[in-house]
Design a protein around this motif. Structure first.
Motif, PDB file in Angstrom:
ATOM      1  N   THR A  30      -9.380   5.212  -2.002  1.00 28.66           N
ATOM      2  CA  THR A  30      -8.146   5.119  -1.221  1.00 28.66           C
ATOM      3  C   THR A  30      -6.914   5.180  -2.114  1.00 28.66           C
ATOM      4  OG1 THR A  30      -8.327   2.706  -1.310  1.00 28.66           O
ATOM      5  CG2 THR A  30      -9.188   3.808   0.668  1.00 28.66           C
ATOM      6  N   PRO A  59       0.797  -1.233   0.000  1.00 26.84           N
ATOM      7  CA  PRO A  59       0.000   0.000   0.000  1.00 26.84           C
ATOM      8  C   PRO A  59       0.827   1.280   0.000  1.00 26.84           C
ATOM      9  CG  PRO A  59      -0.052  -1.032   2.167  1.00 26.84           C
ATOM     10  CD  PRO A  59       0.606  -2.010   1.238  1.00 26.84           C
ATOM     11  N   PHE A  60       0.318   2.242  -0.751  1.00 27.68           N
ATOM     12  CA  PHE A  60       0.848   3.605  -0.787  1.00 27.68           C
ATOM     13  C   PHE A  60       2.314   3.680  -1.223  1.00 27.68           C
ATOM     14  CE2 PHE A  60      -2.671   3.576   2.284  1.00 27.68           C
ATOM     15  CZ  PHE A  60      -3.526   4.448   1.616  1.00 27.68           C
ATOM     16  N   ARG A 111      -6.445  10.508   4.076  1.00 24.50           N
ATOM     17  CA  ARG A 111      -5.462   9.652   3.391  1.00 24.50           C
ATOM     18  C   ARG A 111      -4.269   9.367   4.299  1.00 24.50           C
ATOM     19  NH1 ARG A 111      -4.517   7.802  -1.610  1.00 24.50           N
ATOM     20  NH2 ARG A 111      -2.359   7.633  -2.344  1.00 24.50           N
ATOM     21  N   THR A 139      -1.300   1.449   7.612  1.00 23.99           N
ATOM     22  CA  THR A 139      -0.625   0.395   6.844  1.00 23.99           C
ATOM     23  C   THR A 139       0.886   0.572   6.816  1.00 23.99           C
ATOM     24  OG1 THR A 139      -0.997   1.681   4.815  1.00 23.99           O
ATOM     25  CG2 THR A 139      -2.639   0.018   5.384  1.00 23.99           C
ATOM     26  N   TRP A 159      -4.931   6.403   6.513  1.00 23.46           N
ATOM     27  CA  TRP A 159      -4.758   5.110   5.840  1.00 23.46           C
ATOM     28  C   TRP A 159      -3.277   4.757   5.732  1.00 23.46           C
ATOM     29  CZ3 TRP A 159      -8.649   1.834   4.792  1.00 23.46           C
ATOM     30  CH2 TRP A 159      -9.944   2.344   4.767  1.00 23.46           C
ATOM     31  N   ARG A 160      -2.483   5.751   5.396  1.00 26.95           N
ATOM     32  CA  ARG A 160      -1.035   5.517   5.313  1.00 26.95           C
ATOM     33  C   ARG A 160      -0.475   5.058   6.660  1.00 26.95           C
ATOM     34  NH1 ARG A 160       2.254   7.387   1.255  1.00 26.95           N
ATOM     35  NH2 ARG A 160       1.302   8.600  -0.432  1.00 26.95           N
ATOM     36  N   HIS A 218      -4.801   3.027  -2.861  1.00 29.09           N
ATOM     37  CA  HIS A 218      -3.686   2.575  -2.026  1.00 29.09           C
ATOM     38  C   HIS A 218      -2.713   1.647  -2.752  1.00 29.09           C
ATOM     39  CE1 HIS A 218      -6.900  -0.474  -1.460  1.00 29.09           C
ATOM     40  NE2 HIS A 218      -5.889  -1.321  -1.428  1.00 29.09           N
TER      41      HIS A 218
END
Length: 345
Positions: free
Chosen positions: A228, A108-109, A296, A303, A299-300, A230
Protein backbone atom coordinates in the motif's frame (compact mmCIF):
# COMPACT_ATOMS: atom_id res chain seq x y z
CA UNK A 1 42.47 24.95 -9.69
CA UNK A 2 39.24 25.99 -8.03
CA UNK A 3 38.31 22.36 -7.21
CA UNK A 4 41.78 21.70 -5.78
CA UNK A 5 41.59 24.82 -3.64
CA UNK A 6 38.15 23.85 -2.37
CA UNK A 7 39.37 20.37 -1.44
CA UNK A 8 42.34 21.86 0.37
CA UNK A 9 40.09 24.19 2.34
CA UNK A 10 37.76 21.29 3.30
CA UNK A 11 40.73 19.19 4.41
CA UNK A 12 42.12 22.06 6.46
CA UNK A 13 38.74 22.61 8.08
CA UNK A 14 38.48 18.93 9.01
CA UNK A 15 41.97 18.94 10.53
CA UNK A 16 41.17 22.11 12.46
CA UNK A 17 37.89 20.66 13.74
CA UNK A 18 39.62 17.46 14.84
CA UNK A 19 42.34 19.44 16.61
CA UNK A 20 39.74 21.58 18.36
CA UNK A 21 37.83 18.48 19.44
CA UNK A 22 41.01 16.97 20.87
CA UNK A 23 41.59 20.15 22.89
CA UNK A 24 38.08 20.06 24.37
CA UNK A 25 37.24 18.26 27.61
CA UNK A 26 36.75 14.48 27.15
CA UNK A 27 33.15 13.44 26.55
CA UNK A 28 31.30 10.17 27.11
CA UNK A 29 28.01 9.12 25.53
CA UNK A 30 25.77 6.13 26.15
CA UNK A 31 23.76 5.48 23.00
CA UNK A 32 20.58 3.41 22.72
CA UNK A 33 18.61 2.06 19.77
CA UNK A 34 16.67 -1.03 18.73
CA UNK A 35 18.40 -2.48 15.69
CA UNK A 36 19.45 -5.90 14.45
CA UNK A 37 22.92 -6.91 13.26
CA UNK A 38 23.11 -7.04 9.50
CA UNK A 39 20.69 -4.15 8.97
CA UNK A 40 21.71 -0.70 7.66
CA UNK A 41 20.67 0.98 10.92
CA UNK A 42 22.91 -1.27 13.04
CA UNK A 43 25.81 -0.72 10.65
CA UNK A 44 25.28 3.02 10.72
CA UNK A 45 25.52 3.18 14.52
CA UNK A 46 28.79 1.23 14.39
CA UNK A 47 30.04 3.63 11.74
CA UNK A 48 28.94 6.60 13.86
CA UNK A 49 30.94 5.33 16.84
CA UNK A 50 34.03 4.76 14.68
CA UNK A 51 33.86 8.18 13.02
CA UNK A 52 33.18 10.05 16.26
CA UNK A 53 35.91 8.36 18.24
CA UNK A 54 38.44 8.52 15.40
CA UNK A 55 37.66 12.18 14.80
CA UNK A 56 38.34 12.96 18.45
CA UNK A 57 41.51 10.85 18.71
CA UNK A 58 39.72 8.73 21.33
CA UNK A 59 38.81 11.60 23.64
CA UNK A 60 35.13 11.00 22.83
CA UNK A 61 34.05 7.62 24.22
CA UNK A 62 30.80 6.10 22.97
CA UNK A 63 29.15 3.03 24.47
CA UNK A 64 26.51 1.43 22.25
CA UNK A 65 23.35 -0.28 23.46
CA UNK A 66 21.82 -0.61 20.02
CA UNK A 67 20.17 -4.03 20.18
CA UNK A 68 17.33 -3.10 22.52
CA UNK A 69 19.26 -3.54 25.77
CA UNK A 70 17.69 -0.41 27.30
CA UNK A 71 14.15 -1.66 26.63
CA UNK A 72 11.29 -0.71 24.34
CA UNK A 73 10.90 2.75 22.83
CA UNK A 74 9.00 4.14 25.79
CA UNK A 75 11.74 3.02 28.20
CA UNK A 76 14.45 4.31 25.90
CA UNK A 77 12.79 7.69 25.48
CA UNK A 78 12.32 8.03 29.24
CA UNK A 79 15.99 7.16 29.81
CA UNK A 80 17.07 9.73 27.23
CA UNK A 81 14.99 12.53 28.69
CA UNK A 82 16.26 11.75 32.20
CA UNK A 83 19.87 11.74 31.07
CA UNK A 84 20.54 8.07 31.82
CA UNK A 85 21.58 7.79 28.18
CA UNK A 86 22.82 10.65 26.05
CA UNK A 87 21.76 9.71 22.50
CA UNK A 88 19.16 7.44 20.96
CA UNK A 89 17.40 6.42 17.79
CA UNK A 90 13.60 6.60 18.03
CA UNK A 91 10.77 6.16 15.56
CA UNK A 92 8.32 8.97 14.93
CA UNK A 93 5.64 6.56 16.11
CA UNK A 94 7.34 6.36 19.49
CA UNK A 95 7.97 10.10 19.62
CA UNK A 96 4.32 10.84 18.90
CA UNK A 97 3.61 9.82 22.50
CA UNK A 98 5.24 13.05 23.71
CA UNK A 99 4.71 15.08 20.52
CA UNK A 100 1.23 14.23 19.20
CA UNK A 101 1.66 16.65 16.28
CA UNK A 102 3.93 14.05 14.63
CA UNK A 103 0.82 12.00 13.87
CA UNK A 104 0.11 14.46 11.06
CA UNK A 105 3.34 13.45 9.30
CA UNK A 106 2.19 9.81 9.41
CA UNK A 107 -1.22 10.45 7.84
CA UNK A 108 -1.94 8.18 4.84
CA UNK A 109 -0.84 9.00 1.31
CA UNK A 110 0.97 12.23 2.12
CA UNK A 111 3.94 11.36 -0.08
CA UNK A 112 4.17 9.93 -3.58
CA UNK A 113 7.84 9.00 -3.53
CA UNK A 114 10.79 8.49 -1.21
CA UNK A 115 12.49 11.49 -2.79
CA UNK A 116 9.52 13.73 -2.05
CA UNK A 117 9.32 12.54 1.56
CA UNK A 118 13.03 13.14 2.18
CA UNK A 119 12.83 16.58 0.55
CA UNK A 120 9.95 17.60 2.84
CA UNK A 121 11.51 16.21 6.01
CA UNK A 122 14.93 17.71 5.38
CA UNK A 123 13.82 21.15 4.24
CA UNK A 124 10.41 21.80 5.78
CA UNK A 125 9.99 19.63 8.90
CA UNK A 126 13.44 19.79 10.46
CA UNK A 127 12.81 23.26 11.91
CA UNK A 128 9.39 22.85 13.54
CA UNK A 129 10.01 19.26 14.66
CA UNK A 130 13.35 20.29 16.11
CA UNK A 131 11.65 23.07 18.08
CA UNK A 132 9.02 20.72 19.49
CA UNK A 133 11.67 18.19 20.48
CA UNK A 134 13.73 20.92 22.15
CA UNK A 135 10.72 21.85 24.27
CA UNK A 136 10.70 18.23 25.51
CA UNK A 137 14.38 18.27 26.41
CA UNK A 138 15.65 16.64 23.22
CA UNK A 139 17.98 17.78 20.45
CA UNK A 140 17.33 16.60 16.88
CA UNK A 141 20.48 15.33 15.19
CA UNK A 142 18.95 13.93 12.02
CA UNK A 143 16.04 12.09 10.43
CA UNK A 144 16.50 8.45 9.45
CA UNK A 145 14.67 6.55 6.70
CA UNK A 146 12.80 3.41 7.75
CA UNK A 147 10.66 2.92 4.65
CA UNK A 148 7.06 2.59 3.54
CA UNK A 149 4.38 1.14 5.79
CA UNK A 150 2.30 -1.62 4.18
CA UNK A 151 -0.27 -4.28 5.12
CA UNK A 152 0.30 -7.97 5.84
CA UNK A 153 -2.44 -10.54 6.45
CA UNK A 154 -3.51 -14.17 6.14
CA UNK A 155 -5.33 -13.24 2.91
CA UNK A 156 -5.12 -10.84 -0.02
CA UNK A 157 -5.76 -7.18 0.87
CA UNK A 158 -5.62 -5.47 -2.49
CA UNK A 159 -8.58 -3.20 -1.68
CA UNK A 160 -9.97 -1.63 1.49
CA UNK A 161 -13.11 -3.78 1.15
CA UNK A 162 -10.97 -6.88 1.74
CA UNK A 163 -9.84 -5.46 5.11
CA UNK A 164 -13.35 -4.79 6.40
CA UNK A 165 -13.90 -6.45 9.77
CA UNK A 166 -10.41 -7.95 10.04
CA UNK A 167 -8.52 -7.72 13.32
CA UNK A 168 -5.40 -5.82 12.25
CA UNK A 169 -2.60 -4.71 14.49
CA UNK A 170 -1.25 -1.19 14.31
CA UNK A 171 0.99 0.91 16.50
CA UNK A 172 -0.74 2.90 19.20
CA UNK A 173 -0.29 6.24 17.46
CA UNK A 174 -3.38 8.12 16.30
CA UNK A 175 -2.44 8.01 12.60
CA UNK A 176 -2.18 4.20 12.46
CA UNK A 177 -5.41 3.69 14.36
CA UNK A 178 -7.24 6.25 12.22
CA UNK A 179 -6.04 4.51 9.06
CA UNK A 180 -7.28 1.11 10.23
CA UNK A 181 -10.68 2.48 11.21
CA UNK A 182 -11.10 4.24 7.88
CA UNK A 183 -10.50 1.03 5.92
CA UNK A 184 -13.11 -0.75 8.05
CA UNK A 185 -10.72 -2.94 10.06
CA UNK A 186 -10.93 -3.70 13.78
CA UNK A 187 -7.79 -1.94 15.13
CA UNK A 188 -5.78 -3.90 17.70
CA UNK A 189 -2.96 -2.20 19.62
CA UNK A 190 -0.19 -4.60 20.62
CA UNK A 191 3.42 -4.25 21.65
CA UNK A 192 5.99 -5.95 19.44
CA UNK A 193 6.58 -8.61 22.09
CA UNK A 194 2.94 -9.72 21.91
CA UNK A 195 2.69 -9.67 18.14
CA UNK A 196 3.81 -13.18 17.21
CA UNK A 197 1.66 -14.94 19.86
CA UNK A 198 -1.33 -12.90 18.69
CA UNK A 199 -0.78 -14.08 15.11
CA UNK A 200 -0.26 -17.68 16.20
CA UNK A 201 -3.48 -17.77 18.22
CA UNK A 202 -5.59 -15.85 15.70
CA UNK A 203 -6.12 -12.87 17.99
CA UNK A 204 -5.09 -10.78 14.99
CA UNK A 205 -5.20 -11.60 11.29
CA UNK A 206 -2.56 -9.16 10.09
CA UNK A 207 -1.37 -5.64 10.57
CA UNK A 208 0.70 -2.66 9.47
CA UNK A 209 4.42 -3.05 8.88
CA UNK A 210 7.43 -1.97 6.92
CA UNK A 211 9.20 -4.53 4.76
CA UNK A 212 12.17 -5.11 7.08
CA UNK A 213 10.13 -5.60 10.25
CA UNK A 214 7.70 -7.90 8.45
CA UNK A 215 10.49 -10.04 7.02
CA UNK A 216 12.26 -10.58 10.32
CA UNK A 217 9.25 -10.78 12.66
CA UNK A 218 5.89 -11.57 11.09
CA UNK A 219 6.30 -13.02 7.60
CA UNK A 220 5.91 -16.64 8.75
CA UNK A 221 2.38 -15.89 9.91
CA UNK A 222 1.06 -14.04 6.86
CA UNK A 223 0.54 -15.39 3.36
CA UNK A 224 0.07 -11.97 1.77
CA UNK A 225 1.82 -8.60 1.82
CA UNK A 226 0.11 -5.66 0.11
CA UNK A 227 2.39 -2.79 -0.91
CA UNK A 228 0.00 0.00 0.00
CA UNK A 229 2.93 2.34 0.74
CA UNK A 230 0.43 4.52 2.53
CA UNK A 231 2.74 6.09 5.10
CA UNK A 232 6.44 6.91 5.05
CA UNK A 233 8.07 5.67 8.24
CA UNK A 234 10.83 7.87 9.56
CA UNK A 235 13.02 7.74 12.63
CA UNK A 236 15.01 10.39 14.42
CA UNK A 237 18.45 10.42 16.01
CA UNK A 238 18.22 12.42 19.21
CA UNK A 239 20.41 13.67 22.02
CA UNK A 240 19.55 14.71 25.53
CA UNK A 241 19.34 18.46 25.01
CA UNK A 242 20.96 19.53 28.31
CA UNK A 243 23.88 17.14 27.75
CA UNK A 244 24.31 18.09 24.10
CA UNK A 245 24.17 21.85 24.64
CA UNK A 246 26.56 21.68 27.60
CA UNK A 247 29.16 19.95 25.43
CA UNK A 248 31.81 22.05 23.76
CA UNK A 249 30.80 23.33 20.29
CA UNK A 250 33.57 21.16 18.84
CA UNK A 251 31.95 18.04 20.27
CA UNK A 252 28.51 19.06 19.00
CA UNK A 253 29.88 19.59 15.49
CA UNK A 254 31.77 16.30 15.56
CA UNK A 255 28.74 14.30 16.71
CA UNK A 256 26.52 15.80 14.01
CA UNK A 257 29.16 15.25 11.35
CA UNK A 258 29.85 11.67 12.43
CA UNK A 259 26.18 10.78 12.03
CA UNK A 260 25.24 12.75 8.90
CA UNK A 261 28.37 12.10 6.83
CA UNK A 262 26.93 8.92 5.27
CA UNK A 263 23.34 10.16 5.15
CA UNK A 264 22.51 9.62 1.49
CA UNK A 265 24.39 6.32 1.28
CA UNK A 266 22.55 5.06 4.35
CA UNK A 267 19.19 6.02 2.90
CA UNK A 268 19.95 4.14 -0.29
CA UNK A 269 21.04 1.05 1.66
CA UNK A 270 17.75 0.99 3.59
CA UNK A 271 15.66 0.95 0.43
CA UNK A 272 17.94 -1.50 -1.34
CA UNK A 273 17.54 -3.87 1.62
CA UNK A 274 13.76 -3.57 1.38
CA UNK A 275 13.93 -4.54 -2.28
CA UNK A 276 16.08 -7.59 -1.56
CA UNK A 277 13.77 -8.76 1.22
CA UNK A 278 10.70 -8.43 -0.99
CA UNK A 279 12.40 -10.68 -3.56
CA UNK A 280 13.31 -13.16 -0.82
CA UNK A 281 9.68 -13.29 0.32
CA UNK A 282 8.51 -13.87 -3.24
CA UNK A 283 10.97 -16.75 -3.49
CA UNK A 284 9.46 -18.26 -0.33
CA UNK A 285 6.00 -18.21 -1.88
CA UNK A 286 4.63 -15.22 0.01
CA UNK A 287 2.24 -13.29 -2.23
CA UNK A 288 3.53 -9.74 -2.69
CA UNK A 289 0.79 -7.50 -4.08
CA UNK A 290 1.94 -4.51 -6.11
CA UNK A 291 -1.22 -2.42 -6.37
CA UNK A 292 -2.52 -1.11 -9.68
CA UNK A 293 -3.23 2.63 -9.99
CA UNK A 294 -6.95 1.88 -9.69
CA UNK A 295 -6.48 -0.19 -6.51
CA UNK A 296 -4.25 2.47 -4.98
CA UNK A 297 -6.92 5.08 -5.77
CA UNK A 298 -9.42 3.07 -3.73
CA UNK A 299 -7.13 3.16 -0.70
CA UNK A 300 -6.68 6.89 -1.12
CA UNK A 301 -10.41 7.42 -1.34
CA UNK A 302 -11.11 5.27 1.73
CA UNK A 303 -8.69 7.33 3.83
CA UNK A 304 -9.52 10.74 2.40
CA UNK A 305 -9.92 13.34 5.13
CA UNK A 306 -7.49 11.68 7.54
CA UNK A 307 -4.98 14.55 7.51
CA UNK A 308 -7.37 17.39 8.49
CA UNK A 309 -9.09 15.10 11.00
CA UNK A 310 -5.78 14.26 12.68
CA UNK A 311 -4.71 17.90 12.72
CA UNK A 312 -7.98 18.91 14.37
CA UNK A 313 -7.85 16.05 16.88
CA UNK A 314 -4.25 16.68 17.91
CA UNK A 315 -4.36 20.47 18.02
CA UNK A 316 -1.25 22.28 19.22
CA UNK A 317 1.08 22.89 16.28
CA UNK A 318 -0.45 20.09 14.18
CA UNK A 319 -1.84 22.43 11.54
CA UNK A 320 1.55 24.11 11.28
CA UNK A 321 3.09 20.71 10.51
CA UNK A 322 0.39 20.00 7.93
CA UNK A 323 0.99 23.39 6.29
CA UNK A 324 4.77 22.81 6.23
CA UNK A 325 4.25 19.47 4.49
CA UNK A 326 1.97 21.10 1.91
CA UNK A 327 4.57 23.82 1.20
CA UNK A 328 7.30 21.22 0.89
CA UNK A 329 5.26 19.15 -1.55
CA UNK A 330 4.61 22.21 -3.72
CA UNK A 331 8.29 23.11 -3.69
CA UNK A 332 9.26 19.54 -4.62
CA UNK A 333 6.78 19.52 -7.50
CA UNK A 334 8.11 22.87 -8.75
CA UNK A 335 11.67 21.58 -8.57
CA UNK A 336 10.73 18.42 -10.48
CA UNK A 337 8.98 20.49 -13.16
CA UNK A 338 11.97 22.76 -13.53
CA UNK A 339 14.31 19.81 -13.94
CA UNK A 340 12.02 18.19 -16.49
CA UNK A 341 11.90 21.45 -18.46
CA UNK A 342 15.69 21.70 -18.34
CA UNK A 343 16.09 18.14 -19.65
CA UNK A 344 13.62 18.89 -22.48
CA UNK A 345 15.70 21.79 -23.80
Amino acid sequence: MICAAALALCAAASVAAAAAAEAAEPLEARVSATTSPGTPWHARWLDFKRRAETGSAGALRITLFIEGQIGNEDAQLAALRRGRIQMAGNSLQGLSVIIPELNVAMAPFLFDSIEEANFVYDRYLRGPVGEMLAAKGLALIDFVDVGWTNLYADRSLRTPAAAAGLRLRGAGNLAAQDFLRRIGADPIVLGSGDLVPALQTGLIQGGLSGVVFHYFVTRRYASDFALTRHSFDTGAVLANRAWFESAAPEWQALLRRAWTQRGEDARREVHELSGRLLEAMRAEGIRIHELSPGERARWREATRGSLPALAAQVGGRAQEIADAIARGKRAFAAQASARAAERAR
